[in-house]
Scaffold this motif. Structure first.
Motif, PDB file in Angstrom:
ATOM      1  N   LEU A  11       8.806  13.957 -20.613  1.00  0.00           N
ATOM      2  CA  LEU A  11       7.869  13.829 -19.487  1.00  0.00           C
ATOM      3  C   LEU A  11       8.607  13.808 -18.157  1.00  0.00           C
ATOM      4  CD1 LEU A  11       4.955  13.287 -18.453  1.00  0.00           C
ATOM      5  CD2 LEU A  11       5.561  10.861 -18.547  1.00  0.00           C
ATOM      6  N   PHE A  12       9.638  12.967 -18.059  1.00  0.00           N
ATOM      7  CA  PHE A  12      10.381  12.909 -16.799  1.00  0.00           C
ATOM      8  C   PHE A  12      11.163  14.189 -16.534  1.00  0.00           C
ATOM      9  CE2 PHE A  12       9.710   8.277 -17.166  1.00  0.00           C
ATOM     10  CZ  PHE A  12       9.153   8.072 -15.913  1.00  0.00           C
ATOM     11  N   GLY A  13      11.649  14.816 -17.571  1.00  0.00           N
ATOM     12  CA  GLY A  13      12.306  16.111 -17.397  1.00  0.00           C
ATOM     13  C   GLY A  13      11.358  17.138 -16.828  1.00  0.00           C
ATOM     14  N   LEU A  14      10.143  17.206 -17.378  1.00  0.00           N
ATOM     15  CA  LEU A  14       9.147  18.148 -16.861  1.00  0.00           C
ATOM     16  C   LEU A  14       8.725  17.797 -15.440  1.00  0.00           C
ATOM     17  CD1 LEU A  14       6.960  18.686 -20.048  1.00  0.00           C
ATOM     18  CD2 LEU A  14       8.502  20.330 -18.959  1.00  0.00           C
ATOM     19  N   LEU A  15       8.596  16.502 -15.143  1.00  0.00           N
ATOM     20  CA  LEU A  15       8.231  16.099 -13.783  1.00  0.00           C
ATOM     21  C   LEU A  15       9.314  16.483 -12.782  1.00  0.00           C
ATOM     22  CD1 LEU A  15       6.572  12.605 -14.361  1.00  0.00           C
ATOM     23  CD2 LEU A  15       5.462  14.738 -13.710  1.00  0.00           C
ATOM     24  N   PHE A  16      10.572  16.300 -13.161  1.00  0.00           N
ATOM     25  CA  PHE A  16      11.659  16.677 -12.255  1.00  0.00           C
ATOM     26  C   PHE A  16      11.702  18.184 -12.048  1.00  0.00           C
ATOM     27  CE2 PHE A  16      12.692  12.441 -12.288  1.00  0.00           C
ATOM     28  CZ  PHE A  16      13.921  12.117 -11.751  1.00  0.00           C
ATOM     29  N   VAL A  17      11.507  18.944 -13.122  1.00  0.00           N
ATOM     30  CA  VAL A  17      11.499  20.406 -12.980  1.00  0.00           C
ATOM     31  C   VAL A  17      10.304  20.840 -12.134  1.00  0.00           C
ATOM     32  CG1 VAL A  17      11.241  22.568 -14.245  1.00  0.00           C
ATOM     33  CG2 VAL A  17      12.823  20.837 -15.070  1.00  0.00           C
ATOM     34  N   GLY A  31      16.352  19.738 -10.127  1.00  0.00           N
ATOM     35  CA  GLY A  31      16.157  20.645 -11.254  1.00  0.00           C
ATOM     36  C   GLY A  31      17.195  20.456 -12.345  1.00  0.00           C
ATOM     37  N   ILE A  32      18.434  20.233 -11.958  1.00  0.00           N
ATOM     38  CA  ILE A  32      19.492  20.019 -12.945  1.00  0.00           C
ATOM     39  C   ILE A  32      19.255  18.719 -13.707  1.00  0.00           C
ATOM     40  CG2 ILE A  32      21.950  19.511 -13.195  1.00  0.00           C
ATOM     41  CD1 ILE A  32      22.444  21.551 -10.943  1.00  0.00           C
ATOM     42  N   VAL A  33      18.857  17.670 -13.002  1.00  0.00           N
ATOM     43  CA  VAL A  33      18.550  16.398 -13.673  1.00  0.00           C
ATOM     44  C   VAL A  33      17.379  16.588 -14.635  1.00  0.00           C
ATOM     45  CG1 VAL A  33      17.681  14.049 -13.297  1.00  0.00           C
ATOM     46  CG2 VAL A  33      19.506  14.948 -11.860  1.00  0.00           C
ATOM     47  N   GLY A  34      16.330  17.284 -14.180  1.00  0.00           N
ATOM     48  CA  GLY A  34      15.182  17.544 -15.052  1.00  0.00           C
ATOM     49  C   GLY A  34      15.557  18.351 -16.272  1.00  0.00           C
ATOM     50  N   LEU A  35      16.371  19.376 -16.081  1.00  0.00           N
ATOM     51  CA  LEU A  35      16.809  20.186 -17.211  1.00  0.00           C
ATOM     52  C   LEU A  35      17.647  19.354 -18.181  1.00  0.00           C
ATOM     53  CD1 LEU A  35      16.653  23.072 -18.285  1.00  0.00           C
ATOM     54  CD2 LEU A  35      18.795  23.535 -17.103  1.00  0.00           C
ATOM     55  N   SER A  61       7.798  22.567 -24.226  1.00  0.00           N
ATOM     56  CA  SER A  61       8.558  22.492 -22.966  1.00  0.00           C
ATOM     57  C   SER A  61       8.724  23.876 -22.355  1.00  0.00           C
ATOM     58  CB  SER A  61       9.920  21.867 -23.214  1.00  0.00           C
ATOM     59  OG  SER A  61       9.786  20.542 -23.633  1.00  0.00           O
ATOM     60  N   ALA A  62       8.993  24.884 -23.188  1.00  0.00           N
ATOM     61  CA  ALA A  62       9.151  26.241 -22.675  1.00  0.00           C
ATOM     62  C   ALA A  62       7.861  26.748 -22.051  1.00  0.00           C
ATOM     63  CB  ALA A  62       9.614  27.172 -23.790  1.00  0.00           C
ATOM     64  N   VAL A  63       6.722  26.469 -22.682  1.00  0.00           N
ATOM     65  CA  VAL A  63       5.435  26.911 -22.134  1.00  0.00           C
ATOM     66  C   VAL A  63       5.153  26.209 -20.813  1.00  0.00           C
ATOM     67  CG1 VAL A  63       2.935  26.801 -22.519  1.00  0.00           C
ATOM     68  CG2 VAL A  63       4.433  27.594 -24.337  1.00  0.00           C
ATOM     69  N   VAL A  64       5.369  24.900 -20.758  1.00  0.00           N
ATOM     70  CA  VAL A  64       5.100  24.158 -19.520  1.00  0.00           C
ATOM     71  C   VAL A  64       6.031  24.612 -18.401  1.00  0.00           C
ATOM     72  CG1 VAL A  64       5.141  21.861 -18.477  1.00  0.00           C
ATOM     73  CG2 VAL A  64       4.117  22.173 -20.717  1.00  0.00           C
ATOM     74  N   ILE A  65       7.309  24.823 -18.703  1.00  0.00           N
ATOM     75  CA  ILE A  65       8.239  25.297 -17.675  1.00  0.00           C
ATOM     76  C   ILE A  65       7.851  26.694 -17.209  1.00  0.00           C
ATOM     77  CG2 ILE A  65      10.616  26.039 -17.275  1.00  0.00           C
ATOM     78  CD1 ILE A  65      11.518  23.648 -18.869  1.00  0.00           C
ATOM     79  N   GLY A  66       7.426  27.550 -18.139  1.00  0.00           N
ATOM     80  CA  GLY A  66       6.957  28.889 -17.759  1.00  0.00           C
ATOM     81  C   GLY A  66       5.762  28.819 -16.819  1.00  0.00           C
ATOM     82  N   ILE A  67       4.819  27.939 -17.115  1.00  0.00           N
ATOM     83  CA  ILE A  67       3.651  27.782 -16.237  1.00  0.00           C
ATOM     84  C   ILE A  67       4.081  27.247 -14.872  1.00  0.00           C
ATOM     85  CG2 ILE A  67       1.526  26.445 -15.920  1.00  0.00           C
ATOM     86  CD1 ILE A  67       1.120  26.654 -18.968  1.00  0.00           C
ATOM     87  N   LEU A  68       4.988  26.268 -14.863  1.00  0.00           N
ATOM     88  CA  LEU A  68       5.463  25.716 -13.597  1.00  0.00           C
ATOM     89  C   LEU A  68       6.159  26.768 -12.744  1.00  0.00           C
ATOM     90  CD1 LEU A  68       6.886  22.258 -14.711  1.00  0.00           C
ATOM     91  CD2 LEU A  68       4.894  22.678 -13.276  1.00  0.00           C
ATOM     92  N   VAL A  69       6.994  27.569 -13.371  1.00  0.00           N
ATOM     93  CA  VAL A  69       7.687  28.616 -12.625  1.00  0.00           C
ATOM     94  C   VAL A  69       6.693  29.653 -12.114  1.00  0.00           C
ATOM     95  CG1 VAL A  69       9.344  30.514 -12.835  1.00  0.00           C
ATOM     96  CG2 VAL A  69       9.904  28.262 -13.753  1.00  0.00           C
ATOM     97  N   TYR A  70       5.714  30.011 -12.939  1.00  0.00           N
ATOM     98  CA  TYR A  70       4.700  30.964 -12.501  1.00  0.00           C
ATOM     99  C   TYR A  70       3.916  30.417 -11.312  1.00  0.00           C
ATOM    100  CZ  TYR A  70       0.419  33.682 -12.378  1.00  0.00           C
ATOM    101  OH  TYR A  70      -0.629  34.432 -11.959  1.00  0.00           O
TER     102      TYR A  70
END
Length: 154
Positions: A11-17, A31-35, A61-70
């Motif tokens: 959760l915190f990783g996704l929030l940081f990203v 971003g590095i801390v989140g990753l 995590s990959a799907v959520v990061i993909g959505i965040l980047v999009y």
């Protein structure tokens, strides 16, 4: 480790990203801390919860990061943090002074030896060669030296 610790790491990783991509792009530390938190959470998930749960966490995590980047890289979101205005301000260039030598003006403040003068409704900072000139006196421009207007009492 228990599942709550792993879930909090993810959760915190996704929030940081998300903060890195959407709110404060370009800082990279967040971003590095989140990753790092995401990698630690997924690795602990594989280790403690088993391979199927590790795959679920990795895929989620990959799907959520993909959505965040999009969402973060859409032009409407990028325009909020990108510089879109044009600076059309100018700077007085010493090579093209607007007060020519020989111009007559009037002091607004006492020149001791520096002060303010008025030349054709334009205020300028001026200096004398060392003499004091009272406020309201007429002055004449001798020359322009680098970024200074050198004047004398007229």
């Amino acid at each position: 480790m228990d599942w709550l610790t792993i879930a909090l790491l993810l959760l915190f990783g996704l929030l940081f990203v998300a903060a890195e991509v959407i709110f404060i792009p370009g800082t990279t530390i967040v971003g590095i801390v989140g990753l790092g938190l995401l990698i630690a959470g997924i690795w602990l998930g594989y280790r403690d919860l088993g391979t199927p749960w590790g795959h679920y966490m990795l895929a989620g995590s990959a799907v959520v990061i993909g959505i965040l980047v999009y969402v973060g890289l859409r032009p409407s979101n990028l325009s909020r943090v990108a510089l879109t205005s044009v600076n059309s301000a100018t700077v007085q260039d010493i090579r093209r002074p607007d007060v020519a030598p020989g111009t007559v003006g009037r002091t607004l403040s006492a020149l001791r030896p520096a002060g303010t003068a008025l030349f054709q409704e334009v205020r300028r900072e001026v200096v004398t060669r060392g003499e004091f000139v009272p406020a309201g006196a007429e002055i004449r421009v001798l020359r322009i030296e680098q970024n200074r207007i050198l004047v004398e009492a007229a």
